[in-house]
Design an enzyme around this catalytic site. Structure first.
Site, PDB file in Angstrom:
ATOM      1  N   LYS A   1       5.566  37.665  47.376  1.00  0.00           N
ATOM      2  CA  LYS A   1       5.874  38.272  48.513  1.00  0.00           C
ATOM      3  C   LYS A   1       5.812  39.938  48.338  1.00  0.00           C
ATOM      4  CE  LYS A   1      10.070  38.660  51.534  1.00  0.00           C
ATOM      5  NZ  LYS A   1      11.362  38.153  51.867  1.00  0.00           N
TER       6      LYS A   1
ATOM      7  N   LYS B   1       2.844  35.672  51.141  1.00  0.00           N
ATOM      8  CA  LYS B   1       3.684  36.278  52.392  1.00  0.00           C
ATOM      9  C   LYS B   1       3.385  37.868  52.170  1.00  0.00           C
ATOM     10  CE  LYS B   1       7.835  36.937  54.519  1.00  0.00           C
ATOM     11  NZ  LYS B   1       9.361  37.015  54.391  1.00  0.00           N
TER      12      LYS B   1
END
Ligand code: PBG
Length: 325
Positions: free
Chosen positions: A194, A247
């Site tokens: 992330k 992400k």
């Protein structure tokens, strides 16, 4: 005449193009994010995310019914609580907003696959994803709260735990806590990779989770790093993650590809809020063809290696994929 390749032979008509198509997007790939809030009678559009709403529990069923009716297999729930404190206690309250939402949804739709996002940023008054001491986000103290949160979500009936907090060791402690609490069968989809991304801007409006001081760069990854993504993923695999997530999606397709190549777990891509809002804004201005851009984007994520896609476009995409009105 000099010989050359005639690639166009396989593009000459729709049927042959269908037959040689390498990747398909299907409703089976989608996980639809939903935001739940306290209160009643609320279905309020998030200003920066047209088509995405805050739902109070009494308005949630209508949305979830539609998701089920469309054949979307899964949702991921984000809670926007009224009470925030320094250590995010409402994240693991039995009567917390997400816990109540999970119970309600599972009771109505036992077969819908319900994922719980496990993080503290919506629940802390400082808006960070962990516990703060003397202005620092403290790792190991945060793990205790995250493990408790995951167990409370599993107890409420969540089918899968999706920890997005980026503390070190979160898969280990959550796995242990779930096993001890009698949930060894509940998988963990780790937000393994992330990045500290500006593409989360609209989500933070939606989730009221903007950090009140500093930023998330001491725990989320530097967008410039790719080899570090492999280290993050490798440790989560070793700690027992069942699925890996990358992400955001679009600016990180190389990372999706590398995780697919290097590990044998399913890979999920999060087509995040900023990616959604940009498409919506350009479409509203008539500058792009929304349907084509969305389907091209989702296909691109599949081609990069995503097995699953978390996307706010899921409902529209199902309509477009199945030629519904
Ligand atoms: C919580 C969380 C965030 C997103 C999902 N879970 C925001 C953040 O880290 O700031 C972003 C999702 C999106 O932008 O659509 N940690």
């Amino acid at each position: 005449m000099k010989s050359f390749s005639r690639h166009r032979r396989l593009r000459s008509g729709e049927n042959i193009r269908r037959m040689v198509r390498e990747h398909q997007v299907s409703p089976d790939d989608f996980i639809y994010p939903l935001f739940v809030v306290e209160g009643s009678g609320i279905k309020e559009e998030v200003p920066s995310m047209p088509g995405v709403f805050h739902f109070s529990l009494d308005r949630l069923n209508e949305e979830v019914d539609e998701v089920v009716e469309l054949g979307i297999p899964s949702i991921i729930l984000f809670g926007v609580p009224e009470d925030k404190d320094a250590c995010g206690s409402s994240a693991h309250a039995d009567e917390g907003i997400v816990q109540r939402a999970i119970r309600q949804v599972k009771e109505r739709h036992p077969d819908l696959y319900v994922m719980a996002d496990t993080c503290l940023c919506q629940y802390t008054d400082h808006g960070h994803c962990g516990v703060v001491e003397n202005g620092e986000i403290v790792n190991d103290e945060s793990l205790r709260v995250l493990a408790r949160t995951a167990v409370s979500q599993a107890r409420a009936g969540a089918d899968l735990i999706a920890p997005s907090n980026m503390m070190d060791g979160f898969v280990t402690v959550i796995r242990e806590a779930l096993d001890e609490a009698g949930f060894p069968h509940i998988p963990i989809m780790s937000y393994a990779v992330k990045y500290a991304s500006a593409f989360y801007g609209p989500f933070r409006d939606a989730a009221h989770s903007t950090p009140q001081f500093g930023d998330r760069r001491t725990y989320q990854m530097d967008p410039a790093n790719a080899r570090e993504a492999l280290r993050e993923a490798a440790s989560d695999v070793a700690e027992g993650a069942d699925l890996l997530m990358v992400k955001p999606g679009l600016a990180y397709m190389d990372i999706i590809h590398q995780l697919k190549e290097n590990f044998h777990l399913p890979v999920a891509a999060y087509n995040v809020s900023g990616e959604y809002s940009m498409v919506k804004a350009a479409a509203e201005k008539g500058w792009i063809d929304e349907r084509k851009v969305v389907l091209e984007t989702l296909t691109g994520l599949k081609r990069a290696g995503a097995d699953l896609i978390l996307t706010y476009h899921a409902k529209d995409a199902v309509h477009w994929l199945t030629n519904r009105a």
